[in-house]
Design an enzyme around this catalytic site. Structure first.
Site, PDB file in Angstrom:
ATOM      1  N   ASN A 247       5.906  -1.647  11.525  1.00 17.28           N
ATOM      2  CA  ASN A 247       4.929  -1.109  10.651  1.00 17.28           C
ATOM      3  C   ASN A 247       5.207  -1.724   9.270  1.00 17.28           C
ATOM      4  O   ASN A 247       5.788  -2.827   9.408  1.00 17.28           O
ATOM      5  CB  ASN A 247       5.270   0.466  10.277  1.00 17.28           C
ATOM      6  CG  ASN A 247       4.059   1.342   9.651  1.00 17.28           C
ATOM      7  OD1 ASN A 247       3.246   0.670   8.797  1.00 17.28           O
ATOM      8  ND2 ASN A 247       3.761   2.502  10.245  1.00 17.28           N
TER       9      ASN A 247
ATOM     10  N   LYS B 141       4.752   3.737  17.098  1.00 15.17           N
ATOM     11  CA  LYS B 141       4.960   2.594  16.148  1.00 15.17           C
ATOM     12  C   LYS B 141       6.189   2.677  15.169  1.00 15.17           C
ATOM     13  O   LYS B 141       6.308   3.823  14.544  1.00 15.17           O
ATOM     14  CB  LYS B 141       3.669   2.767  15.360  1.00 15.17           C
ATOM     15  CG  LYS B 141       3.554   1.507  14.175  1.00 15.17           C
ATOM     16  CD  LYS B 141       2.192   1.056  13.976  1.00 15.17           C
ATOM     17  CE  LYS B 141       2.136  -0.027  12.892  1.00 15.17           C
ATOM     18  NZ  LYS B 141       0.942  -0.513  12.673  1.00 15.17           N
TER      19      LYS B 141
ATOM     20  N   GLY C  38      -1.073   6.890   2.169  1.00 16.02           N
ATOM     21  CA  GLY C  38      -0.597   8.159   2.268  1.00 16.02           C
ATOM     22  C   GLY C  38      -1.504   8.793   3.318  1.00 16.02           C
ATOM     23  O   GLY C  38      -2.092  10.118   3.130  1.00 16.02           O
ATOM     24  N   PHE C  39      -1.817   8.194   4.287  1.00 19.59           N
ATOM     25  CA  PHE C  39      -2.872   8.638   5.365  1.00 19.59           C
ATOM     26  C   PHE C  39      -3.829   9.276   4.966  1.00 19.59           C
ATOM     27  O   PHE C  39      -4.498  10.363   5.298  1.00 19.59           O
ATOM     28  CB  PHE C  39      -2.019   9.562   6.256  1.00 19.59           C
ATOM     29  CG  PHE C  39      -0.878   9.160   7.080  1.00 19.59           C
ATOM     30  CD1 PHE C  39      -0.710   7.608   7.427  1.00 19.59           C
ATOM     31  CD2 PHE C  39       0.032  10.106   7.828  1.00 19.59           C
ATOM     32  CE1 PHE C  39       0.224   7.185   8.184  1.00 19.59           C
ATOM     33  CE2 PHE C  39       1.035   9.337   8.658  1.00 19.59           C
ATOM     34  CZ  PHE C  39       0.995   8.131   8.831  1.00 19.59           C
TER      35      PHE C  39
ATOM     36  N   ASN D 107       5.015   5.987   3.346  1.00 24.00           N
ATOM     37  CA  ASN D 107       4.060   6.604   2.644  1.00 24.00           C
ATOM     38  C   ASN D 107       3.834   8.255   2.774  1.00 24.00           C
ATOM     39  O   ASN D 107       3.165   8.871   1.676  1.00 24.00           O
ATOM     40  CB  ASN D 107       2.797   5.947   2.062  1.00 24.00           C
ATOM     41  CG  ASN D 107       2.854   4.518   1.855  1.00 24.00           C
ATOM     42  OD1 ASN D 107       3.684   4.142   0.964  1.00 24.00           O
ATOM     43  ND2 ASN D 107       2.282   3.467   2.481  1.00 24.00           N
ATOM     44  N   THR D 108       4.399   8.894   3.592  1.00 23.89           N
ATOM     45  CA  THR D 108       4.441  10.065   4.007  1.00 23.89           C
ATOM     46  C   THR D 108       5.970  10.569   3.961  1.00 23.89           C
ATOM     47  O   THR D 108       6.597  10.342   4.833  1.00 23.89           O
ATOM     48  CB  THR D 108       3.705  10.544   5.210  1.00 23.89           C
ATOM     49  OG1 THR D 108       2.526  10.295   5.276  1.00 23.89           O
ATOM     50  CG2 THR D 108       3.720  12.075   5.462  1.00 23.89           C
TER      51      THR D 108
ATOM     52  N   SER E 157       4.997   5.133   8.863  1.00 24.41           N
ATOM     53  CA  SER E 157       4.695   5.129   7.665  1.00 24.41           C
ATOM     54  C   SER E 157       5.544   5.252   6.512  1.00 24.41           C
ATOM     55  O   SER E 157       6.195   6.427   6.495  1.00 24.41           O
ATOM     56  CB  SER E 157       3.330   5.718   7.389  1.00 24.41           C
ATOM     57  OG  SER E 157       2.899   5.681   6.100  1.00 24.41           O
TER      58      SER E 157
ATOM     59  N   ASN F 244       0.734  -1.247   0.040  1.00 25.31           N
ATOM     60  CA  ASN F 244       0.018  -0.097   0.086  1.00 25.31           C
ATOM     61  C   ASN F 244       0.648   1.089  -0.036  1.00 25.31           C
ATOM     62  O   ASN F 244       1.926   1.337   0.706  1.00 25.31           O
ATOM     63  CB  ASN F 244      -0.990  -0.021   0.932  1.00 25.31           C
ATOM     64  CG  ASN F 244      -0.402   0.626   2.344  1.00 25.31           C
ATOM     65  OD1 ASN F 244      -0.451   2.077   2.334  1.00 25.31           O
ATOM     66  ND2 ASN F 244       0.177  -0.065   3.503  1.00 25.31           N
TER      67      ASN F 244
END
Length: 347
Positions: free
Chosen positions: A239, A210, A111-112, A172-173, A170, A108
């Site tokens: 994560n 996390k 992106g929050f 994705n940021t 994450s 995935n």
């Protein structure tokens, strides 16, 4: 095939993100399964929170705190909602969610994407005595003060969540994982501690960090020490990963975080490293690649007080939770453990 098994099979024929949306709609309509009474051997505690069983729902499934109640009814011992950011944001362009069926994995780069803190807080405020529900908080992509976003999330949800997870891992940021470095982490945890101390004591709840599984040498010890010093309750390990073990799916080359079965060994190894570094000072939650009772048991014996899963539901459906719990109870008894807590770290 059961009704819920048939629904899982049907949803797998859809685009992954569309399938997730339909699953949420079904749960909101009351179409979710009902879990039975938990085996007493599974009752445990996490940072002072009483859990009927140690199998939790990982964040990402219920981003906007819409279906935590039906997921608890389905048999999860606790549910974590989010990641939520102060302002609503659309996330990254679609397609951004990929089902790697051959690998029992998911990639995935969401992106929050979420509807923002106010909507999230409103739903938690109406939840009543519905079990242990955690809030996973993050930062907006375009924020000028990302640490300030975490303080905002903590402050707004104070007294509404059973616990908080500070998601700085994450992939994705852009730049978010830089908050795991020593100086940035100390500033983040320091500002959160200051905010918590200024808020009403009645709203205090355990706080977890996390972390990513993709850590450099020495970072495990640095992170564990910083969390212990600042009074965090524990660490969520881990994560998704940006690493790529051998994969066979045609989506293997997609950018984003990899979760599911290929993450199992890596996340369990890093969990063991955190258990050693923490030395009993922190409660650890094992996340990443749990698809069976054996996987959950391995995390517990590596040092996890509880576990979380999400990706395996994509392939197995909600009935997986009951199967994991039954198998876990059998394994505990077979090895002579009277409780989950007795098996934590018992490698």
């Amino acid at each position: 095939m059961s009704l819920h098994g048939a629904a899982t099979w049907a949803l797998r024929g859809l685009d992954p993100e569309d399938a997730h949306g339909w699953a949420i709609k079904g749960l909101k309509l009351g179409l979710g399964p009902a879990g039975g009474r938990d085996d007493p051997i599974l009752a445990t505690s996490l940072a002072g929170l009483s859990l009927p069983n140690p199998v939790g729902l990982a964040p990402g499934f219920d981003k906007d705190a819409e279906v935590f109640a039906p997921m608890l009814r389905a048999g999860f011992g606790f549910a974590e909602c989010g990641t939520v950011t102060p302002l609503p944001q659309a996330g990254n362009p679609r397609p951004r969610l990929f089902r790697l069926s051959e690998d029992r994995a998911v990639i995935n780069r969401m992106g929050f994407n979420n509807k923002g803190l106010e909507a999230f807080a409103g739903r938690l405020a109406r939840r009543g005595p519905s079990g242990v529900v955690g809030a996973n908080i993050g930062a907006n992509k375009d924020s000028a003060d990302r640490i300030g976003d975490y303080v905002t999330g903590l402050t707004r949800l104070w007294g509404l969540a059973s616990y908080f997870t500070i998601n700085i891992s994450s992939p994705n940021t852009p730049g978010l994982r830089a908050l795991q470095t020593k100086a940035a982490l100390e500033e983040l945890l320091g500002r959160l501690a200051e905010a918590a101390d200024s808020l009403p004591p009645a709203g205090r709840a355990p706080m977890f960090l996390k972390v990513a599984p993709d850590l450099e040498a020495g970072e495990v010890e640095t992170i564990a020490a910083a969390c212990a010093v600042r009074g965090l309750a524990g660490i969520m390990v881990s994560n998704t990963t940006v690493s790529r073990p051998p994969l066979t799916s045609r989506f293997a080359g997609e950018a984003g975080g990899l979760s599911g079965a290929p993450l199992t060994a890596l996340s369990t190894r890093v969990l063991g490293e955190f258990a050693q570094a923490a030395g009993g000072r922190l409660a650890l939650v094992g996340v990443g690649g749990i698809g069976s009772g054996a996987d959950a048991y391995a995390k517990i014996r590596a040092g996890a007080c509880a576990v979380q899963l999400y990706s395996a539901l994509v392939f197995e459906g909600p009935g997986l939770v009951g199967r994991i719990k039954r198998d876990l109870a059998q394994r505990l008894r077979a090895d002579g453990f009277a409780s989950v807590g007795a098996a934590v770290g018992a490698k």
